[in-house]
Design a protein around this motif. Sequence first.
Motif, PDB file in Angstrom:
ATOM      1  N   LEU A  66      -5.417  -6.519  -2.394  1.00 37.05           N
ATOM      2  CA  LEU A  66      -6.662  -6.059  -1.784  1.00 37.05           C
ATOM      3  C   LEU A  66      -7.790  -7.045  -2.087  1.00 37.05           C
ATOM      4  O   LEU A  66      -8.589  -7.381  -1.214  1.00 37.05           O
ATOM      5  CB  LEU A  66      -7.022  -4.664  -2.297  1.00 37.05           C
ATOM      6  N   ALA A  89      -6.352  -8.452   1.656  1.00 35.55           N
ATOM      7  CA  ALA A  89      -5.500  -7.601   2.489  1.00 35.55           C
ATOM      8  C   ALA A  89      -6.308  -6.379   2.899  1.00 35.55           C
ATOM      9  O   ALA A  89      -7.014  -5.805   2.072  1.00 35.55           O
ATOM     10  CB  ALA A  89      -4.264  -7.177   1.717  1.00 35.55           C
ATOM     11  N   VAL A  90      -6.218  -5.988   4.162  1.00 37.42           N
ATOM     12  CA  VAL A  90      -6.885  -4.747   4.557  1.00 37.42           C
ATOM     13  C   VAL A  90      -5.925  -3.593   4.282  1.00 37.42           C
ATOM     14  O   VAL A  90      -4.716  -3.792   4.142  1.00 37.42           O
ATOM     15  CB  VAL A  90      -7.309  -4.758   6.041  1.00 37.42           C
ATOM     16  N   ALA A  91      -6.498  -2.383   4.193  1.00 39.97           N
ATOM     17  CA  ALA A  91      -5.700  -1.213   3.826  1.00 39.97           C
ATOM     18  C   ALA A  91      -4.467  -1.077   4.712  1.00 39.97           C
ATOM     19  O   ALA A  91      -3.370  -0.766   4.245  1.00 39.97           O
ATOM     20  CB  ALA A  91      -6.556   0.039   3.929  1.00 39.97           C
ATOM     21  N   ARG A  92      -4.676  -1.372   6.000  1.00 41.82           N
ATOM     22  CA  ARG A  92      -3.589  -1.230   6.960  1.00 41.82           C
ATOM     23  C   ARG A  92      -2.399  -2.133   6.583  1.00 41.82           C
ATOM     24  O   ARG A  92      -1.248  -1.760   6.748  1.00 41.82           O
ATOM     25  CB  ARG A  92      -4.126  -1.635   8.332  1.00 41.82           C
ATOM     26  N   GLU A  93      -2.730  -3.333   6.095  1.00 41.66           N
ATOM     27  CA  GLU A  93      -1.660  -4.272   5.752  1.00 41.66           C
ATOM     28  C   GLU A  93      -0.881  -3.818   4.524  1.00 41.66           C
ATOM     29  O   GLU A  93       0.336  -3.976   4.457  1.00 41.66           O
ATOM     30  CB  GLU A  93      -2.251  -5.670   5.523  1.00 41.66           C
ATOM     31  N   GLN A 126       2.920  -2.837   4.510  1.00 40.47           N
ATOM     32  CA  GLN A 126       3.865  -3.484   3.603  1.00 40.47           C
ATOM     33  C   GLN A 126       4.795  -2.460   2.961  1.00 40.47           C
ATOM     34  O   GLN A 126       6.013  -2.650   2.936  1.00 40.47           O
ATOM     35  CB  GLN A 126       3.109  -4.245   2.515  1.00 40.47           C
ATOM     36  N   ALA A 178      -2.263   2.362   0.127  1.00 46.56           N
ATOM     37  CA  ALA A 178      -3.357   1.800   0.910  1.00 46.56           C
ATOM     38  C   ALA A 178      -4.698   2.395   0.501  1.00 46.56           C
ATOM     39  O   ALA A 178      -5.738   1.779   0.673  1.00 46.56           O
ATOM     40  CB  ALA A 178      -3.094   2.039   2.391  1.00 46.56           C
TER      41      ALA A 178
END
Lengths: 419, 237
Positions: free
Chosen positions: A331, A335-339, A343, A408
């Motif tokens: 994060l 990285a965005v929460a969606r990624e 993952q 996330a």
Amino acid sequence: MTEADAPPPPGRASTTRLVGTTVLLALRAIRRHLLRSILTVLGIVIGVFAVVTIVTLGKGATESTRQQISSLGANILTVLPGQAAGRGGGGETPPPFKFEDLDAIRDQVAGVTAVAPQAQSSATAVHNAANWSTTVNGTTDSYLDAQDWKIEDGRRFTDAEEQAGKSVCLMGSTVKQNLYPGEAPVGSTLRLGNVSCTVIGTLATRGAGGFGQDNDDTVLMPIKAVQRRFTGNRDIRAIIVSADPAYDSADVQESIAKLLRERRNISGGKLDDFTIFDSRQIADTLSGITNILTGIVGAVAAISLLVGGIGIMNIMLVSVTERTREIGIRLAIGAVAREVMLQFLVEAVVLSCLGGLIGLVLALFASLGLAAALNVPFVFDPWTNLTAFLFSGLIGVVFGYFPARRAAALNPIDALRYE
Amino acid sequence: MPEAGSEPLIRLIGVTKRFGSGDAAFQALKGVDLDIMAGDFMAVMGPSGSGKSTTMNILGCLDVPTTGSFLFRGHHIESLGRDQRALLRRRYLGFVFQGFNLLARTSALENVELPLLYRGDDKRARRAAALAALDQVGLVDWASHTPSELSGGQQQRVAIARAIVTHPDVLLADEPTGNLDSERSLEIMELLTRLNRDRGITVLMVTHEAEMAAFARTVVHFRDGLVERVTTGALAA
């Protein structure tokens, strides 16, 4: 700096290659925890393995039932005196059939290729010192055509032998194996109970029947010989009719019923005092039963797939907790929460698909081996395999979603500080 | 090098931060004003609870102020959402932590490649950029080693490589030498100085040690949720 005045980036993260990247990340994470990954997917492996093996073998059994029943002859009607079970005939024993009935069926019913009588008796066959309990079938040469028997050695009955009821016989392969190991039986004398008969031929092996009985455990004699020497009457206990495949066997069955009602003086409202079995109906019924059993056992096995899914959720939750710091790093790095969610979701799906794949491979080998051991044909059904695989993937999505959402939702500051 | 009188890269204007609510509320920042020029090397000092970590979290776009303005390159970003702040971090910021925070069982190269994965660079570009970054910290020969095979100083250099691989404007370092002996600490400080000088990266570093703060051009002291004083270049040097 070339982009010194570039504004902050636009509102949405680019989704290009996002999935590809997360698959890569998931594979790396799985590789990093190989043993745990294998243990995680064990439930899915076993679930897919069990379902696919059971369904494959079930389909093989169904197929084998069909083959065996059709091996009795393409389309055989068996006519027996008396009602089918369940409907009592009113106390009177229904009369047996007569030779004239056979002639009438042969001459008057369209679509009939062969008609044979049958009179059965059990007897102990003796040759030299060996003896063997078997069934003596009294019939005519048409029986060989009706039931599609092949002569392996020797010859069929002659008209003269049938008319005279001579003491000659054709021998099934089971009897031959038990009484004539390593010998050619043709021309020898076989004793059946108190009756001596000359072996004129042997029958080619047919294998087990649809009900598990051994079709080859039989001795065929002219019906008149059996009536005179074994049953002591002129009764015909069954009529075997083979129908032309070009005709609808239901029509043939109806014509025979109509003819027999006439000949046996059954009028109007009275029930038939005979029953006609259609081999195709029996095959369908048996296949139906096998399918239902396969379905039930398969459903039980599918529960283990569900349990496997819960196992994945369990481990993914542990994994999210254990990798809190890693999530914090990702994060912080941007990285965005969606990624992060993707993952972990992809990790769960990749894991469960991997488990599904392993299960399919194991099931393939197991069904090949078991099919050979149980003597049923191996039927590879792409649908079963594809469905099981997709289902394992679906389990990954369903049970991976909750842990992934939890990952996330982590706050990067807390996640980085997590010990 | 920043021109005198040019617009600051980062401005904090009257920033407050309040944690919790009601009686349990805690006012971590009470109105912080701070200008950071592009290309600066700033050390952030202060006792624990003084608000320096909270300020660093806000500067790192990991947290948002309760009130006040946060300008980055003249744009207001105090009210950006979670994902937009993540994209800002990805594009403009690099992080170095006290505890290194490398991914375990992952090679130095893969660790450095990580931010590029999120940028969607292809494999070849990732590898080239990661190797270049490792070269900058002098660890290109250690690319295939995992963190457990590296010393603390080496791990921190890998972490710095990871932070600079995206060519960020700002490098935020939270006590980068806190877990290292003095010799390794000096190496790390020299590396940060070099990156600041040669690549013009703005460095913001939290530290407790005056010896490390001496490498900075500007030193900011925090006390009780406020900036106590800012010591500029000549004095620090």
